[in-house]
Enzyme design. Structure first.
Site, PDB file in Angstrom:
ATOM      1  N   ASP A 138       0.838  -1.201   0.000  1.00  0.00           N
ATOM      2  CA  ASP A 138       0.000   0.000   0.000  1.00  0.00           C
ATOM      3  C   ASP A 138       0.873   1.251   0.000  1.00  0.00           C
ATOM      4  O   ASP A 138       1.612   1.496   0.955  1.00  0.00           O
ATOM      5  CB  ASP A 138      -0.886  -0.032   1.256  1.00  0.00           C
ATOM      6  CG  ASP A 138      -2.079   0.905   1.160  1.00  0.00           C
ATOM      7  OD1 ASP A 138      -2.047   1.824   0.323  1.00  0.00           O
ATOM      8  OD2 ASP A 138      -3.027   0.714   1.936  1.00  0.00           O
ATOM      9  N   ASP A 139       0.806   2.021  -1.068  1.00  0.00           N
ATOM     10  CA  ASP A 139       1.569   3.273  -1.174  1.00  0.00           C
ATOM     11  C   ASP A 139       3.081   3.051  -1.268  1.00  0.00           C
ATOM     12  O   ASP A 139       3.859   3.921  -0.869  1.00  0.00           O
ATOM     13  CB  ASP A 139       1.288   4.224   0.006  1.00  0.00           C
ATOM     14  CG  ASP A 139      -0.083   4.885  -0.070  1.00  0.00           C
ATOM     15  OD1 ASP A 139      -0.889   4.504  -0.940  1.00  0.00           O
ATOM     16  OD2 ASP A 139      -0.345   5.788   0.757  1.00  0.00           O
TER      17      ASP A 139
ATOM     18  N   CYS B 173      -5.775   4.185  -3.642  1.00  0.00           N
ATOM     19  CA  CYS B 173      -6.066   2.869  -3.048  1.00  0.00           C
ATOM     20  C   CYS B 173      -7.210   2.119  -3.715  1.00  0.00           C
ATOM     21  O   CYS B 173      -7.004   1.167  -4.456  1.00  0.00           O
ATOM     22  CB  CYS B 173      -6.358   3.011  -1.559  1.00  0.00           C
ATOM     23  SG  CYS B 173      -4.891   3.360  -0.570  1.00  0.00           S
TER      24      CYS B 173
ATOM     25  N   ASP C  11      -0.313  -0.726  -4.827  1.00  0.00           N
ATOM     26  CA  ASP C  11      -1.542  -0.166  -5.425  1.00  0.00           C
ATOM     27  C   ASP C  11      -1.312   1.191  -6.074  1.00  0.00           C
ATOM     28  O   ASP C  11      -2.026   1.569  -6.999  1.00  0.00           O
ATOM     29  CB  ASP C  11      -2.684  -0.101  -4.389  1.00  0.00           C
ATOM     30  CG  ASP C  11      -2.392   0.838  -3.222  1.00  0.00           C
ATOM     31  OD1 ASP C  11      -1.216   1.206  -3.011  1.00  0.00           O
ATOM     32  OD2 ASP C  11      -3.353   1.181  -2.499  1.00  0.00           O
TER      33      ASP C  11
HETATM   34 CA   LIG Z   1      -2.584   3.047  -1.536  1.00  0.00          CA
END
Ligand SMILES: [Ca+2]
Ligand SMILES: [Ca+2]
Ligand SMILES: [Ca+2]
Length: 438
Positions: A33-34, A68, A278
């Site tokens: 994530d990120d 996201c 993502d």
């Molecule tokens: Ca994200």
């Protein structure tokens, strides 16, 4: 179902007998994530060994909408955001969950599992998964999970818990029916903010930061107003970078633990595995922090594919691949004809010249307008439907750091036919569907 034989990229080799006779593969997607592409894999030795030396690294991996839920919905469906309608993190009820890998693979006989993040703000059990352990409340310590319908407080480090539950779900699938292939997504919250490291890595050494031309960009007069009026504090981002890298050290351990489990279960060979994020993240490039922007640091993500005997090991591939490509690739590998037409392509056979990327405004950061872009490595054309043409951006292949938008004097004045062509392509692609998509 039939297993297709496919060989990625540069290291062309003959398919092995094993590949030709193999059963449909298990499918594993490890989704962070990120995690931006640039400067993050250096702390992940085990992941680079498994996926880089053991698989193929795609150097032009893109999140078509760098945010996201829109990106996660594109991963599940293989569709652009303009076709699955999850434009923001609150739009998740709009997702048609039958047009997803989990539904299509389950219908075809796969066991399906997800551990970690499903879609933000989704508070019920994830549809079409046989087993799950999903974040009910995200966090690093003291997160809350939904484990197969039971709410569980997890005081320990959540990335570790995600790895443990992934192993449990794999063991459940394999003990129930070794002959049944499975699909599993493992999606830790890390290294999303606040990116709190695990205690054992809290003061681990991090390589020192080196500025790049984009972080040193002081003249932003070439860029649209909403960029020129946004500033980030560099000292704050540099500390956040260190926390993100330390949080990734635990993700690296988690990846290794999952493969140790796969080896123990005898499943590491016939598992088609992906490692990806993502969306990207700006570490002060163009004086900005965060994501959601049409620039490379938002769009580029780590992108690896591993499938021993099918995917070249230790190879590097420069083709343009994206989040919309997972579902089509998986359907082809599993020999499944989905009941809908994804927009993406099979990464093993596609040869794009460019791709569409798209961003959607919402009330959370209203200063970021809608945008659409034609992206290829280094040459990028960005249009803002709600802004007048002065906001348009064009960066040439020679300007890979995206420092000098030449739209006004380069494209508009000197090469009007080129601009017309780009504009026509962008209009077509912005509403493309299925095979008509780039
Ligand atoms: Ca994200
Ligand atoms: Ca098995
Ligand atoms: Ca500039």
């Amino acid at each position: 179902m039939v297993a297709l034989v496919m060989v990625a990229g540069a290291n062309h080799h003959e398919p092995t007998a094993h590949a030709q006779s193999s059963r449909p593969p298990n499918v594993l997607i490890i989704l962070t994530d990120d995690q931006r592409a640039k400067g993050t894999m250096g702390v992940m030795d085990q992941t680079r060994s498994l996926f880089g030396e053991g698989g193929t690294k795609y150097r032009n991996g893109i999140a078509t909408t760098p945010r996201c839920c829109p990106s996660r919905a594109s991963i599940f469906t293989g569709k652009y955001v303009h076709n699955h309608d999850v434009r923001t993190n609150s739009d998740t009820p709009l997702l048609n969950t039958t047009e997803t890998m989990q539904y299509q693979l389950k219908q075809a006989g796969y066991a399906t599992g997800i551990v970690g993040k499903y879609l933000n703000a989704w508070r019920i059990s994830p549809p079409h998964f046989d087993q799950w352990a999903t974040y009910q409340r995200t966090g690093y310590y003291n997160a809350v999970f939904n484990y197969n319908g039971t709410i569980v407080d997890v005081p320990g480090y959540s990335t570790t818990y995600v790895g443990d539950k992934a192993a449990d779900v794999l063991n459940n699938f394999e003990s129930q029916d070794d002959g049944r292939p499975w699909f599993m997504q493992v999606s830790p919250f890390a290294p999303h903010g606040p990116a709190i490291p695990e205690d054992q890595y809290a003061s681990s050494l991090i390589s020192s930061w080196r500025d790049n031309p984009a972080t040193a960009e002081t003249n932003r007069r070439d860029k649209p107003d909403y960029i020129r009026s946004s500033y980030a504090r560099k000292s704050k981002i540099m500390l956040f970078r260190e926390r993100q890298l330390r949080a990734l050290m635990s993700v690296d351990d988690m990846v290794a633990s999952i493969f140790t489990e796969l080896e123990a279960l005898g499943e590491a060979g016939n598992t088609l595995a992906f490692f990806v994020s993502d969306n990207g993240f700006h570490w002060y490039e163009h004086r900005l922090a965060g994501k959601r922007l049409p620039y490379d640091d938002s769009l580029r993500v780590p992108f690896y594919v591993r499938w021993p005997g099918h995917v070249a090991a230790g190879a590097s591939d420069r083709r343009i691949v994206a989040n919309i490509d997972f579902a089509p690739t998986v359907y082809a590998a599993a020999g499944i004809n989905p009941t809908y037409r994804p927009d993406g392509k099979n990464v093993f056979t596609s040869h794009r010249r460019r791709i569409l990327t798209e961003g959607f405004s919402d009330s959370k950061k209203p200063h970021i307008p809608d945008w659409r872009s034609l992206w290829s490595p280094g040459a990028v054309y960005v249009r803002y439907p709600g802004l007048d043409a002065r906001g348009t951006e064009y960066y040439t292949a020679a300007d890979k750091w995206q420092l000098e938008n030449v739209y006004r004097d380069g494209i508009r004045n000197n090469t009007p036919s080129n601009e017309a062509k780009l504009e026509r392509l962008l209009n077509d692609y912005s509403s493309c569907r299925g095979a008509g998509c780039p």
